[in-house]
Design an enzyme around this catalytic site. Sequence first.
Site, mmCIF file in Angstrom:
data_model
loop_
_atom_site.group_PDB
_atom_site.id
_atom_site.type_symbol
_atom_site.label_atom_id
_atom_site.label_comp_id
_atom_site.label_asym_id
_atom_site.label_seq_id
_atom_site.Cartn_x
_atom_site.Cartn_y
_atom_site.Cartn_z
ATOM 1 N N ASN A 23 0.814 -1.221 0.000
ATOM 2 C CA ASN A 23 0.000 0.000 0.000
ATOM 3 C C ASN A 23 0.846 1.269 0.000
ATOM 4 O OD1 ASN A 23 -2.160 -1.681 -0.102
ATOM 5 N ND2 ASN A 23 -2.658 -1.529 2.066
ATOM 6 N N ARG A 90 -8.078 -2.020 -6.523
ATOM 7 C CA ARG A 90 -8.700 -0.788 -6.045
ATOM 8 C C ARG A 90 -7.831 0.436 -6.371
ATOM 9 N NH1 ARG A 90 -13.380 1.507 -3.992
ATOM 10 N NH2 ARG A 90 -12.797 3.232 -2.630
ATOM 11 N N PRO A 120 -17.396 2.116 -2.390
ATOM 12 C CA PRO A 120 -17.776 3.147 -3.370
ATOM 13 C C PRO A 120 -16.589 4.038 -3.736
ATOM 14 C CG PRO A 120 -18.522 3.737 -1.179
ATOM 15 C CD PRO A 120 -17.928 2.359 -1.067
ATOM 16 N N LEU A 123 -16.467 9.457 -3.000
ATOM 17 C CA LEU A 123 -15.640 10.533 -2.432
ATOM 18 C C LEU A 123 -14.474 10.892 -3.364
ATOM 19 C CD1 LEU A 123 -15.585 9.484 1.337
ATOM 20 C CD2 LEU A 123 -17.065 11.172 0.209
ATOM 21 N N ILE A 325 -14.143 -0.358 9.518
ATOM 22 C CA ILE A 325 -13.800 0.277 8.242
ATOM 23 C C ILE A 325 -14.625 -0.295 7.084
ATOM 24 C CG2 ILE A 325 -11.938 0.741 6.589
ATOM 25 C CD1 ILE A 325 -11.470 2.164 9.235
ATOM 26 N N ARG A 396 -1.283 -11.197 -4.167
ATOM 27 C CA ARG A 396 -1.433 -9.772 -4.522
ATOM 28 C C ARG A 396 -0.642 -8.918 -3.536
ATOM 29 N NH1 ARG A 396 -7.184 -7.563 -4.641
ATOM 30 N NH2 ARG A 396 -5.882 -5.732 -4.976
HETATM 31 C C1 EPZ Z 1 -6.718 1.399 1.407
HETATM 32 O O1 EPZ Z 1 -7.893 1.100 0.690
HETATM 33 C C2 EPZ Z 1 -5.873 0.130 1.364
HETATM 34 N N1 EPZ Z 1 -5.563 -0.206 -0.017
HETATM 35 C C3 EPZ Z 1 -6.649 -1.012 2.003
HETATM 36 O O2 EPZ Z 1 -5.796 -2.163 2.003
HETATM 37 C C4 EPZ Z 1 -6.973 -0.631 3.452
HETATM 38 O O3 EPZ Z 1 -7.732 -1.656 4.045
HETATM 39 C C5 EPZ Z 1 -7.758 0.686 3.459
HETATM 40 O O4 EPZ Z 1 -7.009 1.710 2.779
HETATM 41 C C6 EPZ Z 1 -8.041 1.174 4.883
HETATM 42 O O5 EPZ Z 1 -6.842 1.328 5.571
HETATM 43 C C7 EPZ Z 1 -4.547 0.447 -0.634
HETATM 44 O O6 EPZ Z 1 -3.914 1.320 -0.069
HETATM 45 C C8 EPZ Z 1 -4.243 0.035 -2.050
HETATM 46 P P1 EPZ Z 1 -10.382 3.743 2.271
HETATM 47 P P2 EPZ Z 1 -8.935 2.292 0.298
HETATM 48 O O7 EPZ Z 1 -10.763 4.651 1.163
HETATM 49 O O8 EPZ Z 1 -8.184 3.540 0.057
HETATM 50 C C9 EPZ Z 1 -15.036 4.413 2.451
HETATM 51 C C10 EPZ Z 1 -5.248 -4.436 1.756
HETATM 52 O O9 EPZ Z 1 -5.683 -5.515 2.195
HETATM 53 N N2 EPZ Z 1 -14.998 5.135 1.159
HETATM 54 O O10 EPZ Z 1 -9.438 4.239 3.328
HETATM 55 O O11 EPZ Z 1 -9.839 1.789 -0.747
HETATM 56 C C11 EPZ Z 1 -14.762 2.923 2.272
HETATM 57 O O12 EPZ Z 1 -15.899 2.248 1.857
HETATM 58 C C12 EPZ Z 1 -6.217 -3.361 1.311
HETATM 59 O O13 EPZ Z 1 -4.027 -4.151 1.630
HETATM 60 C C13 EPZ Z 1 -16.183 5.704 0.686
HETATM 61 O O14 EPZ Z 1 -17.228 5.612 1.321
HETATM 62 O O15 EPZ Z 1 -9.764 2.411 1.645
HETATM 63 C C14 EPZ Z 1 -14.307 2.508 3.645
HETATM 64 O O16 EPZ Z 1 -15.435 2.240 4.442
HETATM 65 C C15 EPZ Z 1 -7.656 -3.747 1.563
HETATM 66 N N3 EPZ Z 1 -16.158 6.355 -0.512
HETATM 67 C C16 EPZ Z 1 -13.609 3.769 4.176
HETATM 68 O O17 EPZ Z 1 -13.968 4.837 3.288
HETATM 69 C C17 EPZ Z 1 -15.014 6.471 -1.247
HETATM 70 O O18 EPZ Z 1 -15.050 7.106 -2.316
HETATM 71 C C18 EPZ Z 1 -12.105 3.678 4.198
HETATM 72 O O19 EPZ Z 1 -11.703 3.172 2.942
HETATM 73 C C19 EPZ Z 1 -13.830 5.892 -0.741
HETATM 74 C C20 EPZ Z 1 -13.843 5.227 0.460
#
Ligand code: EPZ
Length: 415
Positions: A23, A90, A120, A123, A325, A396
Amino acid sequence: MGKYVITGGNRLSGEVVISGAKNGVLPLLAALPLMKEAYIYNVPFLSDVANTIKILESIGVKIKTEGNIIKSCVGELNPVVECGLSCKMRSSVLFLGSLLSACGQAEIAYPGGCALGERPVDLHIWAMKMLGAEVTERDNAILCRAKKLKGADICLPVQSVGVTENIILAAVLAEGITVIKNAAREPEIGNLCDFLNMCGADISGQGTKTIKIKGVKSLCPCSCGIISDRIEAATYMIMAAATGGELFIRNVNTDHMRVISAVLRKCGCIIKEYDKTIYIEAPHRLYSIPYIATGPYPYFPTDVQPQLMALMSMADGQSLMRENIFSGRYRHACELNNMGADIDIRDKQTFVINGVKKLEGTEVKAWDLRGGAALIIAGLCAEGITTIDNREFIERGYESPISKIQNIGGKIIAR
Ligand code: EPZ
């Protein structure tokens, strides 16, 4: 899909060297269209990295790899990331921000990624609009255009890692100043900001909830390393704790491991920290944890929730776990129950784990990356043989898992 076949029962011991962070490297690769050349080292070789290199080459960024080093050179940019590539993970959504910055337009098919419930991109789209982009959605793709992005004050409703990164990538060459409030604080975001600042960007506040980006005219070539993978380190620490073993975890940033070490000490582990090394020794009796909840950094990471659940399934007593989360990060619990665990899945985000003496090897399935890692941990402790299907999910995010686990005494082969 391929399988892992694990024979349980060995206690793990020795040392494991942690790779660069999955990440961490993905946002840095997404930033490569922003500068003519770059040189990135300590790159982990993962399928997500290979897929991102394919995206970069498809949009006109030439990539040379030598071992764990990537050299990039930007040619004529093509702003379209086609579905076959972007739907694999993602982090392809980050090319919205970087292509908008680099060439004023971006077209990305909806991103894929681990099935963790709702994921989603609303954001991400909202943030690009806040910076002045016109955004339309059609045939499963997001189209963004902007003659010139303009800095804005953006307050995030959730501390989203990806949205924070996308705003940084879009704002770094924008006109004026962008302030992100309620920004995510993960160390991987700091790695991205350090890289961009070395290329001439003007970013401050990374690691806090307020990040300020002053747009600059251009970025120059530079070289940058990837920070070590705190999630991989946590996974191997839990492997040691679960198998009654002891491990030296090398090339790790102990500052990033504070909450992991604190939780594993609560389980009874002995943990000693040295410069870039953590020593962990499993307890004779594994204590359950009355309550643990995941949250944005620096709280307990959602990416270690499945692995800790596997550990707690063999702890002494009852543990209550809350996943704050993602709405659907629970399928590994069903697989662990197939191995004899006693996990009550209350509402896909709340789990009551009653520790059992032993898990039984059986056929299980990885549904996502970290859930698969949890099943490896369970298989290494279970009685008998565990076969894990869909090993590609695990590959992955974990570099050379088979050799790393075999080198510390684990019996695992790929089939
Ligand atoms: C990053 O995903 C990581 N992936 C994830 O790691 C990690 O679990 C996650 O951050 C949380 O720490 C990478 O960095 C490639 P978020 P990301 O946006 O950015 C909501 C792994 O196993 N949200 O921080 O996609 C979302 O649904 C992976 O290595 C919206 O609602 O996560 C979640 O509930 C899995 N709308 C919350 O925010 C949006 O447009 C946090 O997700 C975007 C996100």
